[in-house]
Motif scaffolding. Structure first.
Motif, mmCIF file in Angstrom:
data_model
loop_
_atom_site.group_PDB
_atom_site.id
_atom_site.type_symbol
_atom_site.label_atom_id
_atom_site.label_comp_id
_atom_site.label_asym_id
_atom_site.label_seq_id
_atom_site.Cartn_x
_atom_site.Cartn_y
_atom_site.Cartn_z
ATOM 1 N N ALA A 1 2.239 -4.024 28.011
ATOM 2 C CA ALA A 1 3.299 -4.485 28.906
ATOM 3 C C ALA A 1 3.416 -3.536 30.090
ATOM 4 O O ALA A 1 3.424 -2.315 29.929
ATOM 5 C CB ALA A 1 4.627 -4.567 28.164
ATOM 6 N N THR A 2 3.507 -4.097 31.289
ATOM 7 C CA THR A 2 3.725 -3.288 32.476
ATOM 8 C C THR A 2 5.171 -2.798 32.518
ATOM 9 O O THR A 2 6.033 -3.265 31.765
ATOM 10 C CB THR A 2 3.415 -4.093 33.737
ATOM 11 N N THR B 1 7.487 -5.661 33.397
ATOM 12 C CA THR B 1 7.700 -6.565 32.263
ATOM 13 C C THR B 1 8.628 -5.955 31.234
ATOM 14 O O THR B 1 9.505 -6.632 30.679
ATOM 15 C CB THR B 1 6.350 -6.917 31.621
ATOM 16 N N ALA C 1 12.172 -7.429 30.088
ATOM 17 C CA ALA C 1 12.464 -7.704 28.682
ATOM 18 C C ALA C 1 13.713 -6.959 28.223
ATOM 19 O O ALA C 1 14.533 -7.506 27.467
ATOM 20 C CB ALA C 1 11.266 -7.323 27.821
ATOM 21 N N GLY D 1 2.740 -8.355 25.608
ATOM 22 C CA GLY D 1 3.346 -8.245 26.920
ATOM 23 C C GLY D 1 2.811 -9.303 27.872
ATOM 24 O O GLY D 1 1.613 -9.523 27.977
ATOM 25 N N GLN D 2 3.702 -9.961 28.570
ATOM 26 C CA GLN D 2 3.345 -10.997 29.533
ATOM 27 C C GLN D 2 4.058 -10.714 30.835
ATOM 28 O O GLN D 2 5.114 -10.082 30.861
ATOM 29 C CB GLN D 2 3.719 -12.386 29.009
ATOM 30 N N ASP D 3 3.491 -11.199 31.919
ATOM 31 C CA ASP D 3 4.050 -10.962 33.246
ATOM 32 C C ASP D 3 5.230 -11.906 33.446
ATOM 33 O O ASP D 3 5.082 -13.016 33.949
ATOM 34 C CB ASP D 3 2.988 -11.173 34.326
ATOM 35 N N LEU D 4 6.416 -11.455 33.016
ATOM 36 C CA LEU D 4 7.605 -12.288 33.118
ATOM 37 C C LEU D 4 8.393 -12.014 34.384
ATOM 38 O O LEU D 4 9.179 -12.849 34.815
ATOM 39 C CB LEU D 4 8.513 -12.047 31.904
ATOM 40 N N ALA D 5 8.206 -10.842 34.949
ATOM 41 C CA ALA D 5 8.960 -10.503 36.149
ATOM 42 C C ALA D 5 8.401 -11.244 37.353
ATOM 43 O O ALA D 5 7.225 -11.591 37.425
ATOM 44 C CB ALA D 5 8.926 -8.993 36.397
#
Length: 656
Positions: free
Chosen positions: A33-34, A37, A41, A172-176
């Motif tokens: 996760a970045t 992200t 979260a 981790g996924q790019d949610l931002a």
């Protein structure tokens, strides 16, 4: 209540919602996760926890600098108190008595400090926490939620005891949002509306969490058996994995507003975190409901009475259990909830990569390493706490004064009594004179009496006391078994917990072919070392520059400041054929005229300077070159080193 439902198709968002509903899932590890992200979260998890628990959520971030005092607490002066009294100040992780929930955020689990890692192992999943520190005793119920990030490629650096505490593993996924203009506008709106509460969920999320909190699904026996089809015992086996999967399935059933946790809910939870069946042929969907087995009547051969068919039927009715029919209550209106499939594109392949990843940590990663040299000077390494002092070196002045201040009243009274003052006069703090100059009790109360038992010194993290220096000439490794020859020295570095410095000479991955490169690591398990040893050979051989880098590094490690390196082992793997002069490497320019033996002479000259260093044990591994076979011997003589022969691949093939 709004009829709109929240979007639960994303595995990461759905996992955070499950963690908010079930306290047993509030230790979350997010892989790859970045920072953006993880922040996104943490923000969403904060909103969900507020909605579910009704408590105020306080974010706490842990990194590489936290000490025992920061985490557990210590004595501190009361603010605004003229008497200078002390009070116990709670640490970052010692809360939980008030209606506050602390969200502990760990951006990088591999860089967590040793005191913080020990605190995580002690508090994660614990129902009661105990503390005994500096004479202070306390016990409380931890109200903590953990959110950590870690790269899958570096999972071998983390202690298995710490990894086992994380009940929920997510990808981790790019949610931002990636729109910078939108992010700036949102930040401006939040800064303009500071008085308004912005940390509220959308109406559909509020309704979904409130409705899910009303359900308490029952775990069926079929679901319990299904969990065992996904998790197999390992070397470090614990039941936390089974419990985590069961709790995740139960939280999914709450979100689906189901009354029971079935095998299908377990399959859905396992698919969300990336678990696969141990036996792929098992399929719950194809199973038929089990029918009650009727007991068969078999004639008794020893019986002398022969029963008729009518008697057998009567006997079967008596042995057959009566079916109990329970009333079923149906609602007047039936509502069918729409199905919400989960997008599994971002699901992790294996939520427990530590089972198959190569170990890159020390054997006892949660314990301070033993010190070999008894006469090592104190005051080295990062400060991790304080301890009673046995020597007057590296004293912690503030901690010493705080320890002495706790006993000033009783020490002052004892001092006045030893001086001959009556006890009543001491308590009244009057001025007396016993054949000496007038002396006041207040003079004693204003002074600070320090005894040897009050002395405190800093407790510091142990730094490596030994170093392994490798000078690798990659242009001479094509026809020799250098891995087997180098292995004993790498094993020594691992056992002694020595730091490591790799000097790459003539590597194919070098940014400048006329210069050598240096890689420094805390121990031999760092992946950069193993990757650096496996590179191929290049065209040029700047051996003189590589030895010069080794000379500068050894001088800095052994002689600079208060370094703790007490012994260094230098291993040189080279045939001695350096074709780049030292001046050309330092200026990074190709020589204009013919080099001849200038590169070899520069290398021998630098080797003589290394040989004059103390506390350095040098070894030259000879690859047995075809041409100029005397150069490795001359290099060993200049270094004052031992020489060992590396077996040739040609000899090995003939012997085989």
């Amino acid at each position: 209540m709004s009829k709109a439902t929240a979007d639960l198709s994303n595995p990461l968002i759905r996992g955070l919602a499950c963690a908010a509903l079930n306290p047993g899932l509030r230790s979350i590890l997010v892989f790859d996760a970045t920072i953006a992200t993880l922040q996104f979260a943490a923000q969403n998890l904060t909103w969900m926890l507020k909605q579910v628990t009704g408590c105020q959520v306080v974010p706490v971030q842990l990194g590489v600098v936290e000490t025992e005092e920061d985490l557990w607490g210590g004595l501190a002066l009361q603010q605004g108190d003229a008497k200078g009294s002390f009070e116990w100040q709670q640490g970052l992780l010692a809360g939980g008595r008030e209606q506050k929930l602390r969200l502990v955020i760990i951006p990088d689990l591999t860089r967590l400090s040793l005191p913080a890692a020990r605190a995580c192992v002690a508090l994660m999943g614990s129902e009661v926490a105990y503390l005994e520190r500096h004479g202070h005793r306390d016990s409380w119920q931890p109200n903590l939620c953990w959110l950590a990030g870690c790269s899958r490629s570096e999972i071998g650096l983390v202690s298995p005891h710490l990894l086992d505490r994380f009940a929920l593993r997510l990808a981790g996924q790019d949610l931002a949002t990636s729109d910078r203009v939108e992010a700036i506008q949102k930040w401006l709106e939040e800064s303009n509306n500071q008085d308004k509460e912005e940390d509220t969920l959308l109406p559909e999320w509020v309704g979904t969490l409130q409705q899910a909190g009303l359900f308490h699904p029952e775990v069926t026996l079929e679901a319990q058996k299904r969990i065992l089809d996904y998790i197999s015992p390992t070397d470090g086996y614990s039941v936390r994995r089974e419990l985590g999967l069961l709790r995740l399935a139960q939280a999914n059933a709450q979100l689906a507003e189901a009354d029971q946790v079935t095998a299908q809910q377990v399959d859905r939870a396992a698919q969300m975190i990336g678990l696969t069946l141990i036996n792929p042929h098992l399929d719950v969907g194809s199973r038929k409901p089990e029918q009650p087995i009727q007991p068969e009547l078999t004639p008794d051969p020893d019986s002398s009475i022969r029963k008729t068919g009518t008697e057998d039927q009567v006997l079967m009715k008596e042995r057959t259990p009566a079916l109990v029919q329970e009333p079923v209550y149906a609602s007047d209106s039936t509502e069918t909830l729409p199905s919400q499939p989960i997008q599994m594109d971002g699901a992790i392949a294996n939520p427990y990569p530590e089972d198959t990843t190569t170990v890159q940590r020390e054997a006892a990663s949660l314990r301070l390493p033993m010190r070999r040299f008894k006469n090592a000077v104190l005051g080295r390494g990062a400060i991790v706490g304080v301890e009673p002092a046995t020597t007057p070196q590296d004293l912690a002045i503030v901690s010493t004064l705080l320890e002495a201040a706790k006993y000033q009243q009783i020490r002052g009274s004892a001092l006045l009594e030893r001086q001959g003052f009556p006890k009543g006069l001491v308590e009244s703090e009057g001025k007396v004179s016993l054949n000496r100059e007038p002396f006041s009790c207040k003079d004693v109360s204003r002074s600070l009496i320090i005894q040897p038992t009050d002395l405190r010194r800093y407790r510091r993290a142990v730094v490596p006391e030994q170093m392994l220096m490798l000078v690798m000439d990659y242009t001479c490794l094509r026809e020799c078994q250098w891995q087997a020859a180098l292995l004993p020295y790498l094993q020594w570095a691992y056992v002694e917990r020595a730091s490591l410095c790799l000097i790459q000479v003539g590597a194919a991955s070098a940014a400048q072919e006329l210069q050598a490169e240096k890689i420094v690591a805390q121990n031999v398990l760092v992946p950069r070392i193993s990757n650096g040893l496996e590179v191929g050979g290049g065209q040029a051989t700047p051996l003189a520059h590589g030895l010069d880098l080794a000379l500068q590094t050894l001088r800095h490690a052994l002689q600079h400041g208060r370094s703790a390196v007490r012994q260094a082992v230098l291993v040189v793997v080279s045939d001695g054929r350096g074709n780049v002069p030292l001046k050309a490497s330092q200026m990074n320019q190709k020589p204009e005229k013919l080099v001849n033996r200038q590169g070899i002479e520069d290398a021998l000259q630098v080797a003589q300077q290394i040989g004059s260093l103390k506390q350095v044990e040098a070894v030259v591994l000879n690859p047995q070159p075809k041409y100029y076979a005397d150069l490795p011997v001359k290099l060993a003589q200049a270094l004052g080193a031992k020489i060992a022969v590396i077996p040739s691949l040609r000899d090995w093939e003939v012997d085989g």
